[in-house]
Design a protein around this motif. Sequence first.
Motif, PDB file in Angstrom:
ATOM      1  N   LEU A   1      24.976  49.447  -5.185  1.00 45.68           N
ATOM      2  CA  LEU A   1      26.207  50.198  -5.313  1.00 45.68           C
ATOM      3  C   LEU A   1      26.023  51.122  -6.501  1.00 45.68           C
ATOM      4  N   ILE A   2      26.081  52.432  -6.270  1.00 38.85           N
ATOM      5  CA  ILE A   2      25.796  53.376  -7.349  1.00 38.85           C
ATOM      6  C   ILE A   2      26.640  54.631  -7.196  1.00 38.85           C
ATOM      7  N   SER A   3      26.990  55.212  -8.326  1.00 37.82           N
ATOM      8  CA  SER A   3      27.741  56.463  -8.308  1.00 37.82           C
ATOM      9  C   SER A   3      26.764  57.640  -8.287  1.00 37.82           C
ATOM     10  N   PRO A   4      27.196  58.799  -7.804  1.00 39.74           N
ATOM     11  CA  PRO A   4      26.315  59.968  -7.800  1.00 39.74           C
ATOM     12  C   PRO A   4      25.832  60.343  -9.204  1.00 39.74           C
ATOM     13  N   ALA A   5      26.690  60.168 -10.210  1.00 37.53           N
ATOM     14  CA  ALA A   5      26.296  60.502 -11.585  1.00 37.53           C
ATOM     15  C   ALA A   5      25.152  59.613 -12.068  1.00 37.53           C
ATOM     16  N   GLU A   6      25.215  58.321 -11.745  1.00 32.96           N
ATOM     17  CA  GLU A   6      24.140  57.406 -12.136  1.00 32.96           C
ATOM     18  C   GLU A   6      22.836  57.757 -11.428  1.00 32.96           C
ATOM     19  N   LEU A   7      22.942  58.096 -10.152  1.00 35.13           N
ATOM     20  CA  LEU A   7      21.754  58.462  -9.390  1.00 35.13           C
ATOM     21  C   LEU A   7      21.156  59.769  -9.899  1.00 35.13           C
TER      22      LEU A   7
END
Length: 118
Positions: free
Chosen positions: A24-30
Motif C-alpha cells: 500500500l503506497i501513495s504516489p508521493a512515496e513512490l
Amino acid sequence: MLNKRESEVMEAVYSLCHSEGICLISPAELLSMLPTRKKYTEIQLEKILDALALDDYFQLLSSERKGEKTYVISLHPTGYAFKRNSLQQKRALISKLAWAIASAVIAFVVGWLLKRIF
C-alpha cells in the motif's frame, strides 16, 4: 520488454512488494523512490503503472486513504520474475557484446596474419 522508465518504476514497486506480494503506497512515496534526474509527474507515474498492470506484472487498485490517493499493488507471477528477467537480459547483452569483441579481435588477427603471409 520494458522501456527505461517502466523498468525504474517496476524496480521501485518490486522493492516494496517482493517480500509480502502486496503493498500500500501513495504516489508521493513512490515518486520519492524513483531517480531524481528524470522528473516524473503523478500523471506519468499513473500511466506507467497502468501499462505495467496491463502487462500483468501486478494488479493495481487506486483508493482514497485519509483524503490522499493510495495505490494497492499486488504482484503477479510476472512481477515476481521481474528481477530474474532483468538479470537474464543483462547477461544476454554482455554475452552479445563479448562475442562482438571476440569476433573483431579474431578478424583483426586473421587479417594481420594474411598480410604477413602474402
